[in-house]
Write a protein that holds these residues in place. Structure first.
Motif, PDB file in Angstrom:
ATOM      1  N   ALA A  11      45.784  -3.522 -12.006  1.00 53.48           N
ATOM      2  CA  ALA A  11      45.090  -3.329 -10.730  1.00 53.48           C
ATOM      3  C   ALA A  11      44.142  -2.145 -10.841  1.00 53.48           C
ATOM      4  O   ALA A  11      44.377  -1.201 -11.597  1.00 53.48           O
ATOM      5  CB  ALA A  11      46.095  -3.082  -9.616  1.00 53.48           C
ATOM      6  N   TRP A  49      42.135  -6.881  -8.290  1.00 52.30           N
ATOM      7  CA  TRP A  49      42.731  -7.523  -9.456  1.00 52.30           C
ATOM      8  C   TRP A  49      41.705  -8.467 -10.060  1.00 52.30           C
ATOM      9  O   TRP A  49      40.997  -9.159  -9.333  1.00 52.30           O
ATOM     10  CB  TRP A  49      43.971  -8.328  -9.069  1.00 52.30           C
ATOM     11  CG  TRP A  49      45.060  -7.493  -8.516  1.00 52.30           C
ATOM     12  CD1 TRP A  49      46.085  -6.914  -9.198  1.00 52.30           C
ATOM     13  CD2 TRP A  49      45.250  -7.129  -7.146  1.00 52.30           C
ATOM     14  NE1 TRP A  49      46.890  -6.211  -8.344  1.00 52.30           N
ATOM     15  CE2 TRP A  49      46.394  -6.322  -7.075  1.00 52.30           C
ATOM     16  CE3 TRP A  49      44.551  -7.387  -5.967  1.00 52.30           C
ATOM     17  CZ2 TRP A  49      46.871  -5.789  -5.882  1.00 52.30           C
ATOM     18  CZ3 TRP A  49      45.017  -6.855  -4.779  1.00 52.30           C
ATOM     19  CH2 TRP A  49      46.152  -6.072  -4.740  1.00 52.30           C
ATOM     20  N   LYS A  75      47.767 -11.161  -9.715  1.00 53.54           N
ATOM     21  CA  LYS A  75      48.576 -10.024  -9.265  1.00 53.54           C
ATOM     22  C   LYS A  75      49.342  -9.341 -10.396  1.00 53.54           C
ATOM     23  O   LYS A  75      49.806  -8.220 -10.223  1.00 53.54           O
ATOM     24  CB  LYS A  75      49.559 -10.474  -8.195  1.00 53.54           C
ATOM     25  CG  LYS A  75      48.917 -10.758  -6.875  1.00 53.54           C
ATOM     26  CD  LYS A  75      48.545  -9.497  -6.168  1.00 53.54           C
ATOM     27  CE  LYS A  75      49.280  -9.378  -4.874  1.00 53.54           C
ATOM     28  NZ  LYS A  75      48.939  -8.193  -4.133  1.00 53.54           N
ATOM     29  N   THR A  87      48.216   0.286 -13.184  1.00 52.08           N
ATOM     30  CA  THR A  87      47.153   0.539 -12.215  1.00 52.08           C
ATOM     31  C   THR A  87      46.155   1.509 -12.812  1.00 52.08           C
ATOM     32  O   THR A  87      46.536   2.544 -13.348  1.00 52.08           O
ATOM     33  CB  THR A  87      47.728   1.138 -10.914  1.00 52.08           C
ATOM     34  OG1 THR A  87      48.703   0.247 -10.384  1.00 52.08           O
ATOM     35  CG2 THR A  87      46.644   1.365  -9.875  1.00 52.08           C
ATOM     36  N   SER A  96      47.958  -8.678 -13.295  1.00 51.08           N
ATOM     37  CA  SER A  96      46.981  -7.989 -14.141  1.00 51.08           C
ATOM     38  C   SER A  96      46.901  -6.513 -13.748  1.00 51.08           C
ATOM     39  O   SER A  96      47.435  -6.093 -12.723  1.00 51.08           O
ATOM     40  CB  SER A  96      45.603  -8.645 -14.009  1.00 51.08           C
ATOM     41  OG  SER A  96      45.080  -8.451 -12.710  1.00 51.08           O
ATOM     42  N   ARG A 130      42.319  -1.994  -3.474  1.00 53.67           N
ATOM     43  CA  ARG A 130      42.960  -2.471  -4.705  1.00 53.67           C
ATOM     44  C   ARG A 130      42.284  -3.764  -5.114  1.00 53.67           C
ATOM     45  O   ARG A 130      42.019  -4.619  -4.280  1.00 53.67           O
ATOM     46  CB  ARG A 130      44.458  -2.682  -4.512  1.00 53.67           C
ATOM     47  CG  ARG A 130      45.185  -1.336  -4.423  1.00 53.67           C
ATOM     48  CD  ARG A 130      46.682  -1.464  -4.343  1.00 53.67           C
ATOM     49  NE  ARG A 130      47.322  -2.128  -5.448  1.00 53.67           N
ATOM     50  CZ  ARG A 130      47.826  -1.521  -6.523  1.00 53.67           C
ATOM     51  NH1 ARG A 130      47.716  -0.228  -6.670  1.00 53.67           N
ATOM     52  NH2 ARG A 130      48.436  -2.213  -7.456  1.00 53.67           N
ATOM     53  N   PRO A 175      40.519  -5.392 -16.546  1.00 51.29           N
ATOM     54  CA  PRO A 175      41.128  -6.266 -15.544  1.00 51.29           C
ATOM     55  C   PRO A 175      42.027  -7.350 -16.114  1.00 51.29           C
ATOM     56  O   PRO A 175      42.891  -7.858 -15.408  1.00 51.29           O
ATOM     57  CB  PRO A 175      39.933  -6.862 -14.806  1.00 51.29           C
ATOM     58  CG  PRO A 175      38.748  -6.606 -15.649  1.00 51.29           C
ATOM     59  CD  PRO A 175      39.059  -5.460 -16.534  1.00 51.29           C
TER      60      PRO A 175
END
Length: 143
Positions: A47, A39, A43, A96, A45, A37, A90
């Motif tokens: 993923a 970013w 956190k 996600t 933003s 994972r 991003p």
């Protein structure tokens, strides 16, 4: 166990990433699974997620016990570079962006790993044949 966050700088942007290791059952066997994972803006933003199966063990059938495959910063950079070309944003808030096997495996390759959908989608195809094929191709290239 504490999750270690790592940082990767690409140009002027700093990305934060982590990799979690687990095991994924196949038909009568087991595979080393790694969820990456990333970013790009904290956190909150959007993923980036890539579920990988390692093909670096001594054989595809002993991967759960002996495979030490783990993504390097250059592997994560390749994942980020590819994701940026196919639409990952991003700086977007929330959500996600998944690099799925179904959508991306034909265009994205990473030495020592293959993408899988099996972890988040149990009805996805068994990865055993793809792991075996990738392992054999890697073994041929190393000779």
């Amino acid at each position: 166990m504490r999750i270690r966050l790592r940082h990767l700088r690409i140009g002027a942007q700093t990305f934060t990433w982590r990799a979690v290791i687990g095991h994924l059952p196949g038909n009568g066997d087991c595979h080393r699974w790694i969820r990456v994972r990333v970013w790009g803006a904290g956190k909150t933003s959007q993923a980036l997620q890539a579920d990988l199966l390692s093909v670096t063990g001594p054989s595809p059938w002993s991967a759960c016990a002996t495979d030490g495959g783990y993504p390097t910063p250059s592997d994560v950079r390749a994942i980020v570079d590819y994701a940026l070309t196919v639409g990952w944003r991003p700086a977007a808030r929330g959500g996600t962006f998944v690099l799925s096997e179904r959508e991306h495996a034909a265009r994205f390759s990473l030495p020592g790993f293959i993408l899988t959908d099996r972890k988040h989608s149990p009805e996805a195809a068994d990865p055993t044949a793809r792991v075996k094929s990738a392992y054999e191709a890697r073994a041929r290239s190393l000779r």
